[in-house]
Each structure stands twice: as structure tokens, then as C-alpha cells.
Write an enzyme that holds these catalytic residues in place. Structure first.
Site, PDB file in Angstrom:
ATOM      1  N   VAL A 110       0.771  -1.485  -0.155  1.00  0.00           N
ATOM      2  CA  VAL A 110       0.072  -0.171  -0.343  1.00  0.00           C
ATOM      3  C   VAL A 110       0.779   1.564   0.361  1.00  0.00           C
ATOM      4  O   VAL A 110       0.391   2.428  -0.057  1.00  0.00           O
ATOM      5  CB  VAL A 110      -0.810   0.110   1.719  1.00  0.00           C
ATOM      6  N   LYS A 111       2.038   1.167   0.683  1.00  0.00           N
ATOM      7  CA  LYS A 111       3.211   2.593   1.006  1.00  0.00           C
ATOM      8  C   LYS A 111       2.263   3.638   1.677  1.00  0.00           C
ATOM      9  O   LYS A 111       2.627   4.998   0.519  1.00  0.00           O
ATOM     10  CB  LYS A 111       3.584   2.431  -0.639  1.00  0.00           C
ATOM     11  N   ARG A 112       1.885   3.436   2.225  1.00  0.00           N
ATOM     12  CA  ARG A 112       1.132   4.750   2.728  1.00  0.00           C
ATOM     13  C   ARG A 112       1.310   5.562   3.414  1.00  0.00           C
ATOM     14  O   ARG A 112       3.338   5.100   4.174  1.00  0.00           O
ATOM     15  CB  ARG A 112      -0.077   4.235   3.678  1.00  0.00           C
TER      16      ARG A 112
END
Lengths: 289, 289
Positions: A110-112
Site C-alpha cells: 500500500v506504501k501508505r
């Protein structure tokens, strides 16, 4: 068989097995560091999925079923699902993996990167709604953007460190008081790692940097994208990045496996490609040990 | 009235008005730099929403309706919707804003940061699926993580530069060859800004840094979080960050407005708080010009 699988799944969820333990067991039991990335792009699916009512789930499930005995993890990339409103298919896919392959952890890519209550909502999305075992995160906003995930003490999080793309140089290689930014990130993640469930994302396209970070963090797990379709050298990545025991890496390949064929033989070809990649990784492990 | 609104909406979509033009017009016409952030947390909603079948949409719509004449933009934060599967409510909310307040741009706060085909899918999610006018992005992965958004030449993107949280210091203040990382980010974003639709996120909690970046980028738009609930000084932020014409800022307040009251007077109190914030901003603009 289904009953046994359901029982195992229930026991595992009751035991709240830590992500890091799941991964250690999967490396050992499967004899594999390969992670299959699930990036479903419907325009590349074989024709048979054209008439499916849930093509994304059906395609990914096919790939999971023919590669589950070859991998240490699966990594669905959320953008491929959310760009076309396939949230339910993503939830069903992760449920499918947990129920049928309860020993294989799911890393939700998700690379949040956000803080406070917003980060808490992202964590709830990944670990609550989707029941992922680990996520990927961006470090730019610092500790507050990682801290909400640490509250899920049995879950994992991989922080972007040295990414496999060309533009990664723009900031990650900047000289920060004598060393590149990506090493500063690695050092901070080491400090933040209170549950010992944090890892780093380091591209397989940069074996030298993999070696530099491995030297500083001999035990940490690295998620390694960039091999396969992105062209990284598997042997060099494994030799540079593995722990002294030949483990410690989750080496991802997505498109090279998923779209090995767009014909009716797509499952066989995906399996062949996964075996080939797993074996190349294992060969490099053997030679290096 | 509904017909006129639909016609305007149709014409605007046909004209593909650029985000930057929408914003310039909204600053002028509304005489406001205030952006209301839509961070719906159902546990903080007034009791009346307990029985709603779409509480998130209904609550946000109420806030939008009582503040639309006071703002230059709305900024929904996607995690608050995706953590509880409210994607349809988010799509409906943005549609509601476009149809009823076609002059007010919608900034979808996603803070995405990925590359290549994955970034293209995130862009499709924000601009295609949700029809946002602009997004927020993380810079860590460099140019490749911004480039797919530039293809939507009329859409905006705000890149994280100096964030309002404490942990922002962890990396953003590192000395990179004589200047802090956040200034390196600002310089790169200046280079990448081929459509003149890129902006920066700079926290209202750091007026000195706002001034530093404004000096280098006299024309660029800054999205400024961190006032209101996060405690930044509005006057200092406006004085330090505004363009010489008194515009150039999108000053966000979310929780202080949304949850000004949890009682039946929540709409009136939200409106009062929005008026107060807009007026404080305008007072600082007048004094500084």
C-alpha cells in the site's frame, strides 16, 4: 481436507502468529524466498476471464493456487484493485489465501504514509478490513507515520529504503551529513523496531546498497522488488542481501510470473516461471553460503 | 436551479478546467483560502446519524452544504472512507460537490507514492474513479512516482515537502549538502512542474520553513495543514506563506470544523468555526499586504 484447513486457519488466527514467525517458518518449510506479487491488470488476462463476474479474484486465485507451494509470501498491490473498485475481490483473495494456505503470509503493498488518526485508519484498513499480515510504508513523514502500525504488535511493516526505480536517486542518494538518505532511513527504522516486526524495501536493482544495509542490519528482513520484469540480477541481489543463514529476504516477482503467458497455458507458464525464479534464488543462496 | 447546476457541471467537465484555474477563481470569488478537510470519523458524529444507512456520506454532505460558500476547496482524506469500506460514499460525496458546487475543486488526500504502472493505477483511482481535481503525493520514490500524474495535464498534485507533524523532522530536516531535505524536494518539484499544476504540502506549524520555500517559489500553491486541531498559528502561516497578491495558499482545517459540536447544533457550529477561520486568514492577508 477443507475441515483441516479451516481448523488450521482458526488455530492460527487464535494464536495470533507473528508475521516474522510466519515468514521464518515459510522460508524453512517451503525452501523459498520467492514472493509472488499480485498486480492484476485485466487487459493482460487470458481470454477465459472475459466472461467472469469476478475476473480479478478469479485470475489471482488461479495464480495463487499454482504457486502457493513455491513461495514464502504473497503480495497483492492495492492500486490494481482500488483503481477499478475491486475492494471486495481483494478482501476475498486475502481470505482465500488465509483459508487455503494459512502458513503463507500476505503482505499488502500500500506504501501508505500519513500520521496520527489518518495513519490509524490506514492501519485499520490493511490489518482490520483486509486482514493482511504486513504492509509497505513510506518513511517521508517520519516516526509518527509508522507508530500507529506498531500497535498491531504481531503485524509486519516494510519501510521504503532504497527503491528499485531510477527516480529513487532523486532523494534516496542525497548526501545527508556524510551518508546517503536511504542509510539514514535504515538507521531510523532500526531504532523504531520495538516489536522486531519492521523490515525494509530495497530494490534488487541495487545489490551494492543491499549489501551496505545488510552490513548494518544483519537480522532485518528485506523485501526486494525489481527482479523479473524490472530486470534486476537475482544472483547479485541474493548474494548481497541475504542473512548469513541464507534467509532474510522476500524476493518479489509480479508481472514476469502473472503474465508469463496470456494464453490458455497461463497457469502452467506462471508455475514454470515461479519455479525458475525460486530455483535461481536457491542456487545463489547455496553458492554464497 | 438543479438544471442550471447540472448544466454548469456539464460545461465545466467539457471544458476540462485546469485545477489551478479553478483554484484561482475560487480564491477570488469566495474571498477565502480556507479548505475544509473531510475526515469522517463515525464515532464523533452527532447521534442523528446513528440510524442513517449512509452516515459518512450524510455527515460529510451536511458539512459541505453549510461551508461551501466559505471555502476555496474541499479535501476528503481517503483513509477515513477506505478503513470502513465506504468507497461508494466517497464517490457520491465528490459527485455531490461537483454537481452542487462546481466551482469548488476537490483535493483527494491520498499521499500515494509508487511508480510506473502502479502509480498509473493510483492516478486512475483518484482522477478516473473518484473524479478528484487534485491529489496529494509523497516524494520519496522520486520523479517516476509523480510522472504518471502529470499525464492528466489539467489535474493538480501537491507533493509532501515539510509536514506539520513532529516526526517530520526525522528526515525532512536532514542536512543534504548544505540545505535541508525539504528544500531539495521543493527544488525538484519546481523542475517537474511542466504543466504548472504541482504544489507543495507545507505544515502551518512551521512558518519559517513556509517563508523559506515561498522565497524560492514565489508562484507555487502550498497546501497548508496543521492549523486548527493541530495548533498552528494561522496568522504566522498566512504571513509567511502567501504570495505577494495575498493568495497562493490552501489552508486546511478538518477536525476543528467537522467536530465543533457533536450535538444537534453541529451544522451551525461547523459554519461558525469555518467563518472564524476564514476571517482570521483574511485578517492576516490584509495586515500583511
Amino acid at each position: 481436507m477443507a475441515l483441516l484447513s479451516n481448523l488450521t486457519s482458526f488455530l492460527l488466527s487464535e494464536m495470533k502468529l507473528r508475521f516474522s514467525d510466519m515468514l521464518e517458518r515459510a522460508w524453512e518449510k517451503q525452501n523459498s524466498l520467492l514472493c509472488v506479487g499480485l498486480d492484476p491488470a485485466p487487459e493482460r488476462f487470458p481470454a477465459r476471464f472475459k466472461n467472469s463476474s469476478h475476473p480479478i479474484f478469479d485470475f489471482c486465485k488461479s495464480i495463487v493456487d499454482v504457486t502457493a507451494d513455491l513461495v514464502c509470501a504473497f503480495k497483492p498491490q492495492i492500486a490494481y484493485f482500488s483503481s477499478c473498485g475491486a475492494e471486495e475481490e481483494l478482501a476475498d483473495l486475502i481470505k482465500w489465501i488465509h483459508q487455503n494456505y494459512p502458513d503463507i503470509p500476505v503482505i499488502l503493498d500500500v506504501k501508505r504514509g500519513d500520521i496520527g488518526s489518518t495513519a490509524a485508519h490506514y492501519a485499520k484498513e490493511a490489518f482490520g478490513r483486509y486482514e493482511a499480515d504486513a504492509v509497505t510504508l513510506s518513511p517521508y513523514m517520519g516516526y509518527d507515520s509508522v507508530e500507529p502500525y506498531l500497535k498491531y504488535s504481531e503485524k509486519g511493516a516494510f519501510i521504503l529504503c532504497r527503491t528499485s526505480n531510477q527516480g529513487g536517486d532523486d532523494f534516496q542518494m542525497l548526501d545527508c551529513d556524510g551518508e546517503p538518505l536511504f542509510l539514514r532511513v535504515a538507521e531510523k527504522v532500526k531504532e523504531w523496531n520495538i516489536n522486531e516486526e519492521l523490515g525494509l524495501v530495497i530494490g534488487g536493482t541495487y545489490p551494492e546498497e543491499l549489501a551496505q544495509v545488510r552490513q548494518r542490519l544483519p537480522k532485518m528482513t528485506f523485501l526486494v522488488p525489481g527482479i523479473g520484469a524490472q530486470g534486476g540480477d537475482i544472483g547479485a541481489a541474493v548474494r548481497s542481501g541475504m542473512r548469513t543463514d541464507g534467509k532474510g529476504l522476500v524476493i518479489n516477482s509480479s508481472r514476469a510470473i502473472l503474465y508469463a503467458s496470456q494464453g490458455e497455458d497461463f497457469k502452467e507458464r506462471a508455475r514454470e516461471e515461479a519455479i525458475k525464479t525460486r530455483d535461481l534464488i536457491n542456487e545463489a543462496r547455496r553458492v554464497s553460503k
